[in-house]
Scaffold this active site. Sequence first.
Site, short mmCIF file in Angstrom:
data_model
loop_
_atom_site.label_atom_id
_atom_site.label_comp_id
_atom_site.label_asym_id
_atom_site.label_seq_id
_atom_site.Cartn_x
_atom_site.Cartn_y
_atom_site.Cartn_z
CG ASN A 285 46.79 60.16 -31.37
OD1 ASN A 285 45.92 60.92 -31.79
ND2 ASN A 285 46.60 59.40 -30.30
CG PHE B 221 35.73 55.07 -35.13
CD1 PHE B 221 34.47 54.99 -34.55
CD2 PHE B 221 35.90 55.87 -36.25
CE1 PHE B 221 33.41 55.70 -35.07
CE2 PHE B 221 34.84 56.58 -36.79
CZ PHE B 221 33.59 56.51 -36.19
O1 C5P Z 1 43.01 48.56 -30.71
P1 C5P Z 1 42.79 49.82 -31.45
O2 C5P Z 1 43.46 51.01 -30.79
O3 C5P Z 1 43.09 49.78 -32.90
O4 C5P Z 1 41.22 50.03 -31.35
C1 C5P Z 1 40.59 51.19 -31.75
C2 C5P Z 1 39.30 51.34 -31.01
O5 C5P Z 1 39.46 51.02 -29.64
C3 C5P Z 1 38.78 52.76 -31.03
O6 C5P Z 1 37.37 52.71 -30.98
C4 C5P Z 1 39.35 53.34 -29.76
O7 C5P Z 1 38.57 54.44 -29.30
C5 C5P Z 1 39.30 52.18 -28.83
N1 C5P Z 1 40.38 52.13 -27.83
C6 C5P Z 1 40.09 52.27 -26.52
N2 C5P Z 1 41.07 52.19 -25.56
C7 C5P Z 1 42.36 51.95 -25.93
C8 C5P Z 1 42.65 51.79 -27.29
C9 C5P Z 1 41.66 51.90 -28.21
O8 C5P Z 1 38.92 52.49 -26.18
N3 C5P Z 1 43.29 51.88 -25.01
#
Ligand code: C5P
Length: 396
Positions: free
Chosen positions: A209, A322
């Site tokens: 990304n 975040f």
């Molecule tokens: O669920 P989403 O991806 O929108 O959530 C974003 C947050 O969750 C961010 O703080 C990101 O670093 C964390 N995250 C994570 N592990 C994942 C997906 C997101 O720690 N697999």
Amino acid sequence: MLAGKRLLLIIGGGIAAYKALELIRLVRSAGGCVTPVLTRAAQQFVTPMAAAALAEQRAYTDLFDLKDEAEMGHIRLSREADLLLVCPATADLLAKMAAGLADDLASTLLLATDKHVMVAPAMNVRMWEHPATQANVATLSARGVHVIAPEVGAMACGEHGPGRLPEPAQLLSAIQARLAPQGPLAGRHALVTAGPTHEPIDPVRYLANRSSGRQGFAIADALASRGARVTLVAGPVALATPAGVRRVDVETAREMEAAVMAALPADLAVLVAAVADWRVDPAPAKRKKGEGAPTLALVENPDILARLAAPGPHRPARVVGFAAETHDVLTHAQAKLAGKGCDMIVANDVSGDVMGGARNTVHLVTADGVESLPEASKEEVAAMLADRFARWFARP
Ligand code: C5P
């Protein structure tokens, strides 16, 4: 600022050894004590006498210097230090450390110590980028050795790239951050994730990304400058490590999860990384064009934030996530706060050029409500966030 602190400085044999002499002077000016140890190769570049004169104490070179009953044994020498720094850390010294060799005084001290160890690698760019050196650095990092990343620039050998030793003032900052943290977060361990993850499709392709890592790196920097001991788990990004921050580089979400769990315990976790939600069941060989359009089977990645925020003995006192959203930013952030079990969600609208850009507008969503910060540079946003995080840990 380093009054009463003892640094055992292991000087390796590289052209950057001359900077170690300047570092001795700076540590002494800051009130610290330095015990210099020179490898045999280091003595080709600087003399024990110069190191001893600047340190105002004896410089050690030989394991057998310590055999004398009146001398300290190597165990004592390494244990009496508050911190060991290998500077410059040559490819050879890093390899010896990774392998656990102890065939001279420097490597023996490094194997015998129970103190925190920092290494400041400096070498030719090809030696630095060689898979053997990178594997050794990764091994040491995983063992808790703090690697002060080399800088990119012109090198004594005439080449250009990563491999230069940072300037002595920066090395001093890294030492101070470890030995004499100052500021509202002194004594706290903060864990930060930043950047994207790369999820391999086959040996040459990956899913990724647009995250640049800039916001997360700025937060790591802001926390370190408020006295926190910071571990920064970084996905693949092209950014310099902030001074005094311990950086662990990872590629995939699963590597990021392992590095985060290995860095615990922490008082504060700020997970800024744009972790790929899905990974591909990777093909063992490169997918060929003529084979027709492939179907990528996606598997869900672990949710690092949800795992870290779940109640348990290892949960950091405060966990911040975040949320990058393109619409209904606050509604999604509020749902995420509850869903992931964290203490704050920093919500940002990424419908513009926030990802990879220099500025950001964020909303802090907690159980108490929403606080919107003004649009600012990512560094300014980091400073505002770090001040708010510091308030959580304010001592009466
Ligand atoms: O669920 P989403 O991806 O929108 O959530 C974003 C947050 O969750 C961010 O703080 C990101 O670093 C964390 N995250 C994570 N592990 C994942 C997906 C997101 O720690 N697999």
